[in-house]
Design a protein around this motif. Structure first.
Motif, mmCIF file in Angstrom:
data_model
loop_
_atom_site.group_PDB
_atom_site.id
_atom_site.type_symbol
_atom_site.label_atom_id
_atom_site.label_comp_id
_atom_site.label_asym_id
_atom_site.label_seq_id
_atom_site.Cartn_x
_atom_site.Cartn_y
_atom_site.Cartn_z
ATOM 1 N N MET A 120 114.005 -25.528 -89.015
ATOM 2 C CA MET A 120 113.842 -24.568 -90.095
ATOM 3 C C MET A 120 112.489 -24.768 -90.797
ATOM 4 S SD MET A 120 117.731 -24.929 -91.563
ATOM 5 C CE MET A 120 117.449 -24.028 -93.077
ATOM 6 N N GLU A 121 112.240 -26.001 -91.203
ATOM 7 C CA GLU A 121 111.019 -26.377 -91.914
ATOM 8 C C GLU A 121 111.086 -27.867 -92.176
ATOM 9 O OE1 GLU A 121 110.804 -24.802 -95.923
ATOM 10 O OE2 GLU A 121 112.977 -24.728 -96.065
ATOM 11 N N GLY A 122 110.078 -28.401 -92.862
ATOM 12 C CA GLY A 122 110.136 -29.767 -93.335
ATOM 13 C C GLY A 122 110.718 -29.816 -94.730
ATOM 14 N N VAL A 164 110.037 -19.525 -86.996
ATOM 15 C CA VAL A 164 110.266 -18.172 -87.512
ATOM 16 C C VAL A 164 111.171 -18.252 -88.742
ATOM 17 C CG1 VAL A 164 109.992 -16.997 -85.298
ATOM 18 C CG2 VAL A 164 112.222 -17.895 -85.947
ATOM 19 N N LEU A 165 110.996 -17.299 -89.652
ATOM 20 C CA LEU A 165 111.799 -17.316 -90.871
ATOM 21 C C LEU A 165 113.274 -17.082 -90.590
ATOM 22 C CD1 LEU A 165 109.473 -15.445 -93.397
ATOM 23 C CD2 LEU A 165 109.757 -17.911 -93.041
ATOM 24 N N THR A 166 113.607 -16.424 -89.474
ATOM 25 C CA THR A 166 115.012 -16.208 -89.147
ATOM 26 C C THR A 166 115.731 -17.510 -88.811
ATOM 27 O OG1 THR A 166 114.333 -15.695 -86.867
ATOM 28 C CG2 THR A 166 114.712 -13.832 -88.355
ATOM 29 N N SER A 167 114.995 -18.595 -88.606
ATOM 30 C CA SER A 167 115.637 -19.901 -88.415
ATOM 31 C C SER A 167 116.170 -20.451 -89.733
ATOM 32 C CB SER A 167 114.656 -20.891 -87.781
ATOM 33 O OG SER A 167 114.371 -20.533 -86.439
ATOM 34 N N GLY A 168 115.714 -19.859 -90.864
ATOM 35 C CA GLY A 168 116.296 -20.217 -92.156
ATOM 36 C C GLY A 168 115.389 -20.911 -93.132
ATOM 37 N N GLY A 169 114.126 -21.118 -92.774
ATOM 38 C CA GLY A 169 113.224 -21.847 -93.658
ATOM 39 C C GLY A 169 112.529 -20.968 -94.672
ATOM 40 N N THR A 190 121.653 -28.135 -91.436
ATOM 41 C CA THR A 190 121.677 -27.453 -92.728
ATOM 42 C C THR A 190 121.926 -25.971 -92.495
ATOM 43 O OG1 THR A 190 120.169 -29.040 -93.774
ATOM 44 C CG2 THR A 190 120.303 -26.844 -94.762
ATOM 45 N N THR A 191 122.841 -25.396 -93.245
ATOM 46 C CA THR A 191 123.149 -23.972 -93.105
ATOM 47 C C THR A 191 122.152 -23.137 -93.897
ATOM 48 O OG1 THR A 191 125.502 -24.449 -92.830
ATOM 49 C CG2 THR A 191 124.900 -22.202 -93.456
ATOM 50 N N PRO A 192 121.450 -22.210 -93.268
ATOM 51 C CA PRO A 192 120.511 -21.354 -93.991
ATOM 52 C C PRO A 192 121.191 -20.551 -95.094
ATOM 53 C CG PRO A 192 120.124 -21.208 -91.629
ATOM 54 C CD PRO A 192 121.414 -21.963 -91.806
ATOM 55 N N SER A 193 120.477 -20.328 -96.174
ATOM 56 C CA SER A 193 120.972 -19.550 -97.304
ATOM 57 C C SER A 193 119.772 -19.095 -98.122
ATOM 58 C CB SER A 193 121.901 -20.403 -98.181
ATOM 59 O OG SER A 193 121.153 -21.376 -98.891
ATOM 60 N N ALA A 194 120.041 -18.391 -99.208
ATOM 61 C CA ALA A 194 118.950 -17.987 -100.101
ATOM 62 C C ALA A 194 118.229 -19.199 -100.671
ATOM 63 C CB ALA A 194 119.507 -17.128 -101.239
ATOM 64 N N LEU A 195 118.920 -20.342 -100.727
ATOM 65 C CA LEU A 195 118.318 -21.552 -101.283
ATOM 66 C C LEU A 195 117.418 -22.276 -100.295
ATOM 67 C CD1 LEU A 195 121.321 -22.975 -103.338
ATOM 68 C CD2 LEU A 195 119.505 -21.408 -104.048
ATOM 69 N N THR A 196 117.479 -21.873 -99.026
ATOM 70 C CA THR A 196 116.494 -22.395 -98.070
ATOM 71 C C THR A 196 115.402 -21.355 -97.798
ATOM 72 O OG1 THR A 196 117.729 -21.659 -96.098
ATOM 73 C CG2 THR A 196 118.220 -23.855 -96.960
ATOM 74 N N THR A 197 115.732 -20.085 -98.021
ATOM 75 C CA THR A 197 114.746 -19.018 -97.851
ATOM 76 C C THR A 197 113.727 -19.035 -98.984
ATOM 77 O OG1 THR A 197 116.336 -17.625 -96.702
ATOM 78 C CG2 THR A 197 114.440 -16.512 -97.665
#
Length: 266
Positions: free
Chosen positions: A181-183, A207-212, A137-144
């Motif tokens: 990133m997260e669950g 870490v949050l920089t992983s995108g979660g 999954t590509t990190p974005s504002a929708l995963t942050t």
């Protein structure tokens, strides 16, 4: 995937027994000065504020400027029966309109809301199954930030064979660099790898920089010193490895990593 969601959201537990459970705790051990029935309420308000700021929704930001007491009183209007526990889903749109969905939830041992409990014989026999997503999954504002744009999480759950919210199973979302990133519905915690100082927590969370997402229970666990942040590679996880999971409705849940292919969708 659209970069602008319809709603920013936060899900939390309402439990009338929670204030009583908090009475014996020192103020520094739990972040809600109101000791309200709303689990980690200040962190949910902060999470929504951060999302409204990120998406540049001034009306939503204005609604969320109310103080904690006012916010709790607003939520009170949506509780069907204040003697029962509820799962609340707070939704706010770009116009600042806030709605709250309340659904019944089962009674739990409220100690699991505070910090992970030491394993017992019963808890050891029933950990959640924890899968790793087969796609990235590509990190974005929708995963942050937590929003109603959750297609990537739904797809990850389906790929792992998780078809029901009641299924005691979770899937870990992975970014293109192979980092957890997260669950899909929880924050995961894993035992620390490598050398550890005596003062270091034994557990780590992505870490949050992983995108979660900066989850509310994640913030609580970090603040209480239960865990630290670290980059966690999916390739480092082992089949059968024990872990913890947490979210704002269920608190802290024991999990066990499953790397073998799933053969059923129980």
């Amino acid at each position: 995937m659209s970069s602008i969601p319809r709603h920013i959201i936060s899900s939390l537990r309402y439990d009338p027994s929670l204030p009583h459970s908090l009475q014996s705790l020192p103020p520094t051990s739990y972040p809600d000065p109101l000791r309200s029935p709303y689990y980690l309420l200040p962190y949910h308000q902060d999470r929504l504020r951060d999302a409204a700021k990120c998406f540049q929704w001034p009306e939503a930001q204005h609604f969320l400027q109310q103080d904690l007491t006012q916010f709790a009183q607003f939520l009170d209007k949506f509780i069907p029966d204040n003697t029962q526990p509820w799962r609340l889903r707070i939704l706010i749109d770009r116009s600042g309109t806030c709605t709250v969905e309340a659904n019944p939830t089962t009674a739990i041992d409220l100690r699991t809301l505070l910090l992970p409990l030491p394993p017992t014989h019963d808890s050891q026999s029933n950990p959640w199954r924890v899968y790793i997503d087969s796609e990235t999954t590509t990190p974005s504002a929708l995963t942050t930030h937590k929003t109603t744009a959750r297609d990537c999480y739904t797809a990850a759950r389906l790929r792992s064979g998780i078809v029901s919210p009641q299924d005691p199973a979770e899937v870990l979302v992975v970014n293109p660099s192979g980092e957890i990133m997260e669950g899909s519905i929880t924050t995961p915690y894993f035992q620390r790898r490598g050398r550890r100082q005596d003062t270091d927590p034994a557990w780590v969370t992505p870490v949050l920089t992983s995108g979660g997402n900066s989850g509310t229970t994640r913030r609580y666990a970090l603040g209480q010193g239960f865990c630290a942040e670290d980059i966690i590679l999916a390739s480092d996880l082992a089949d059968g490895e024990e872990c913890w999971l947490s979210n704002g409705v269920r608190g802290f849940i024991r999990g066990q990593v499953v790397l073998s292919a799933r053969t059923s969708t129980s």
